[in-house]
Design an enzyme around this catalytic site. Sequence first.
Site, mmCIF file in Angstrom:
data_model
loop_
_atom_site.group_PDB
_atom_site.id
_atom_site.type_symbol
_atom_site.label_atom_id
_atom_site.label_comp_id
_atom_site.label_asym_id
_atom_site.label_seq_id
_atom_site.Cartn_x
_atom_site.Cartn_y
_atom_site.Cartn_z
ATOM 1 N N LYS A 71 -44.989 75.460 21.230
ATOM 2 C CA LYS A 71 -46.387 75.111 21.524
ATOM 3 C C LYS A 71 -46.603 74.576 22.946
ATOM 4 O O LYS A 71 -47.646 74.813 23.549
ATOM 5 C CB LYS A 71 -46.909 74.098 20.502
ATOM 6 C CG LYS A 71 -47.141 74.687 19.118
ATOM 7 C CD LYS A 71 -47.780 73.641 18.216
ATOM 8 C CE LYS A 71 -48.003 74.170 16.823
ATOM 9 N NZ LYS A 71 -48.758 73.207 15.996
ATOM 10 N N ASP A 107 -55.586 72.863 15.782
ATOM 11 C CA ASP A 107 -55.100 71.871 14.801
ATOM 12 C C ASP A 107 -56.135 70.769 14.532
ATOM 13 O O ASP A 107 -56.307 70.339 13.385
ATOM 14 C CB ASP A 107 -53.796 71.216 15.291
ATOM 15 C CG ASP A 107 -52.611 72.156 15.157
ATOM 16 O OD1 ASP A 107 -52.668 73.081 14.325
ATOM 17 O OD2 ASP A 107 -51.627 71.975 15.898
#
Length: 290
Positions: A71, A107
């Site tokens: 990420k 997220d």
Amino acid sequence: MILSGKARLAGVIGWPISHSKSPRLHGYWLEKLGIDGAYLPLAIEPENFEDALRGLMYSGFGGVNVTVPHKEAALKFCDEVDPLAKRIGAVNTIVFKDGRSYGSNTDAFGFIENLRQDVENTDFSLDFSLDFFGAKAVVLGAGGASRGVIVALQDAGVKNIILVNRTKERAEVLAADLSSGADGMITVADWKDRNEVLNGCDLLVNTTSLGMAGQPPLELSLDKLPKSCVVTDIVYAPLVTPLLGLAEKRGNKIVDGLGMLLHQARPGFEAWFGEKPEVTEDLRKFVLEG
Ligand code: ATR
């Protein structure tokens, strides 16, 4: 699944990837919506990450989800990164367009949408509410997952965020990092004080791995926690973690972590496949069965 030559392609990049539920989740939506497209699990070693992304872009992929351990590398790779992903410090969704890569992080969106959907669907007497504005939230854990949750809470109007982590320095770094330029004050508390800080709390979030199948339990006394507090755990295996089980028993509203995974997938799906997917009870069952 039968694809035409015009099929739209996307996938999830991770190392390892075999545990990922994302292919099953996106596959469900593709089938349900009758879309000519596929979403693939892509096991890519860290040293090949950039080459692989370029390869996918040149192969006509619409984009990819990015998971552990890539990420942060994805944030560096993308030609453009949205401000929220920059604040979180990680990209989990990439869209390729005209030879360029656009990174975002869904997220925080997934976390908030999960709470909203779950709490809205609950028929409960006025004991609970999910009015984040001015609320006090306690967040346990200061790892990667915690960053998305804290940014989500700040943007939802939570004014008082108490961050508790076993390694206090890690929480202090995170708090310093996320405090600048954002509303929502972050106060770091000692791990040993985690039971006391629950006093007056409106929302309790576990972002540690404690309570996950195969991990030690989270040792937490809920004696000080108001009955009106909403309790959520980002761990979803088991679905009802020991923390959620205890909270439910004493009458708190609980929200499990599976919905965060499902909701965070929505923006990517829409960008790559052109339709808005829905998170339903049937989808939850299907993903859990896999
Ligand atoms: P993620 O990206 O899922 O957040 P992570 O970055 O490895 O994963 O973070 C794991 C979190 O669980 C951290 O907050 C970690 O605390 P430390 O920063 O002190 O390591 C927490 N955690 C893991 N095992 C723990 C344990 N036995 N007791 C308390 N906290 C624990």
